[in-house]
Design a protein around this motif. Sequence first.
Motif: not given
Length: 657
Positions: A25-26, A28-31, A120, A124, A195-196, A332
Motif C-alpha cells: 500500500l505504501y 502504491a501511494w508513493r508510486g 498500483a 492495493r 484509494l485510487a 471518497r
Amino acid sequence: MIPELGHFALILTFVLALAQGIVSLYGAWRGNLAWMAFARPAARWQFGLVAFSLLCLAWSFVSFDFSVAYVAQNSSTKLPLFYRIAAVWGGHEGSLLLWMFMQTGWAFAVSIYSRSLPEAMLARVLGVLGLITAGFLLFVLISSNPFERMFPVPAEGLDLNTLLQDIGLIIHPPLLYMGYVGFSVAFAFAIAALLAGRLDASWARWSRPWTTSAWLFLTLGIAVGSWWAYYELGWGGWWFWDPVENSSFVPWLAGTALIHSLAVTEKRGSFKNWTVLLAISTFSLSILGAFLVRSGVLTSVHAFATDPARGVFILSLFAVIVGSSLILFAWRAPRVGAGGQFAVVSRESLLLVNNVLLVVVTGTVLLGTLYPLIMDSLGLGKISVGPPYFNKVFVPLMIPALVLIVFGVLANWKRANLLDLVRQLALVIVFSVVLGAAIPLLYGQWQGTAALGVGLAVWIVLGSLFDVVKRVRATRSGVFSQPRSWLGQHLAHMGVAVFVLGVTMVSHYETETDVLLQPGQTAQVGAYDARFQGVHMVPGPNYSAERGTVELLRDGKVVATLYPENRTYLSSALPMTESAINTNGLRHIYVALGDKYDQGVWSVRLYYKPLVDFIWLGCLLMALGGALAISDRRYRVKQTRTAVQNKAMNTHKQVQA
C-alpha cells in the motif's frame, strides 16, 4: 516437532502478510514499482506456508498425535482415515486454519490471474488482502492455535462430533469458506478503487469475475449444507431458518445484489456507490457470520465454539474493517461521478429495484437473526424468531424480485417501453398463468400459493427462453456462439426457477406419516406402501447401528429396499439417525427409524416429498451459470491485451527511472 513447524509457519505467514499490507500500500501511494512488486511473491509465499501448516495439522490427525489438544478433542484411534482428515476442519481451531488456507489461496489466485491490472491497482488489492490475512492470523495465533500441546498426553482421543462423521464435512465447509473468503477479494477491489479514486468500468470488469466466483462457491456450500442437514438430522427438512444457516444466507443475498450492481457499473458506469457499499457489506456480513458461529452467542448444531473472548476478537476485527472502509467511502464518495443517466423504465431502473428488494430482504433476515441475540444481551428476555416470521417477510418481498427477472433481461439500457415489453411477453404471461394454475391440479389439491409459485417458475423459464430465441434470431448464430456471460445469466435465472418450483411443490404437497410398525406391517406413503421387515444390529468402525429394513411397494411389487439406521457411537451415548432415501428425480420417499417399543414395535417416520431434488438442482444450475459467466471470452481477451499494455508501461517507467 511437526506441530511446532506448522505453528512456526503461521507466525512467518503473519509477518509476511503484515509486511505485504504495509509495503504494497505504501508503494502504491508513493508510486514505487519495487515496493509494489513485493505483493505478488509475498502472496504466493503466504499460500505455501499456510498450506504447509495445514498439512502439518493433517499429519497430526493421521498419526494419532494426541499430544496436540485439538487432535485429542476431535479424533480417536477408531475414527476412519477419511474422517480423520476431514476432522482437520471439524472444530473451531482447524476450521479457522482452513479459512486462512482459503484466504491466502484467493490472494495467490489474484497474484496469478490479475496480469491485466495496473501494478498500483494490484498492489492495493493484494495489500488490503494482506492486512485481512494478518488480522485473522493474529486471531489464530492469540486465541485459536490448532497446534497447542497438552500434557499429560491422553491414550485416546474424545472422537469427532458424531454429527460431523459424514461426507458432508469433507465437502460443505471448504465450499462455504471459499464463498465467505472469496468476497474479501471483491472487498479488496472496492477499497483499492476508493484509494485510487478510480471507480470506473475497468474496476467493475476486474472485480466482476472474482465476485461471481465467490458467489458460486457460496451457492454450492449452502446447497451442500442443506442436503447434509436434510438426510443427516432425520427431520426431513431442507432449511430451518437456523441462525447459523442465516449467517451464510445473508452474505449470499448481498452478494447476489453485488453481482447485479457490478453489471450496471461495468456496462453503464452507474451504481458506483451502490457497488462499493455492497462489496463492503457482503464481506462484512461474512465476518459477522464468523462471529455468530464462533462467539458462543448461539446454541446450534452448526456452531463451532462457545468462548466469548474469541467472539470479542472477531467483533473487534469486524468493527475495524467496517469502520475503516466506511470512513474511506465517506471521504471518497463525493468525488465519484453519478454515472450514466437512465429513464424511469430501463434495465438500470429495473436492476435498481431488484437491488433494493434484495437489500431489504437481507435486512429482514438479518433482523430476525440478530434481534433475539440483542434482546438477550440487553437482559430484556429470551425470545425466539422462527420460520413463521421469515416465511411471512421473505416470500412477499421475493415475489416482485422474481417477476422483475424477465423484464430486467429484456429491457433496453437507458430507456425501455413497458407496454412494448408486455406485448412481447404476452404469450409468456398466458402460458405462465395457465401452467401455474394447471400443474398443482396434478397433485390432487389446488392451492393458490402453489399456483403462484409454479407460475413464477414457468414465467422465468419461458421468459429466459424467449430472450434466447430472440437473440439467436437477431444475431443469426447458434446458441453456443453467444457470449458466455449472457448464457450464464440465463442459466442462473433458470436455476432460480427450478429452485422455486422445488420449494413450492415440496412445501405444499409433502406428506409426513409417523407410525408404529411391527415386522410385516405396512404404511402408506404417497402412492407407495412401505413394508417394515424388522431391525438387526450392524457393527461399524466406531459405532454400532440398529439397521431397519423397509421395502417400498407399488401395486404389490417391491420397487426398492431402504435401510434406515440408528447409530450409537463409542464416544457418545446419544443415538444418531441415518435416514434412507429413495428418489426417481421427481420425488423422495424418505424413511427414518425412531424408537423401539415392546413386542418388536418400532416408530418409523415416512415422508413423501415431490420435486425436492429440484431445490438442489436449481442451486447447481445457478452455480453452473456463474461458472459459465466468468469464463466469458471478453475477460480473457481484455486481460491479455491490458497485460501487454501494462507490461510495456512498467518497462517504460523503469527505463525512465
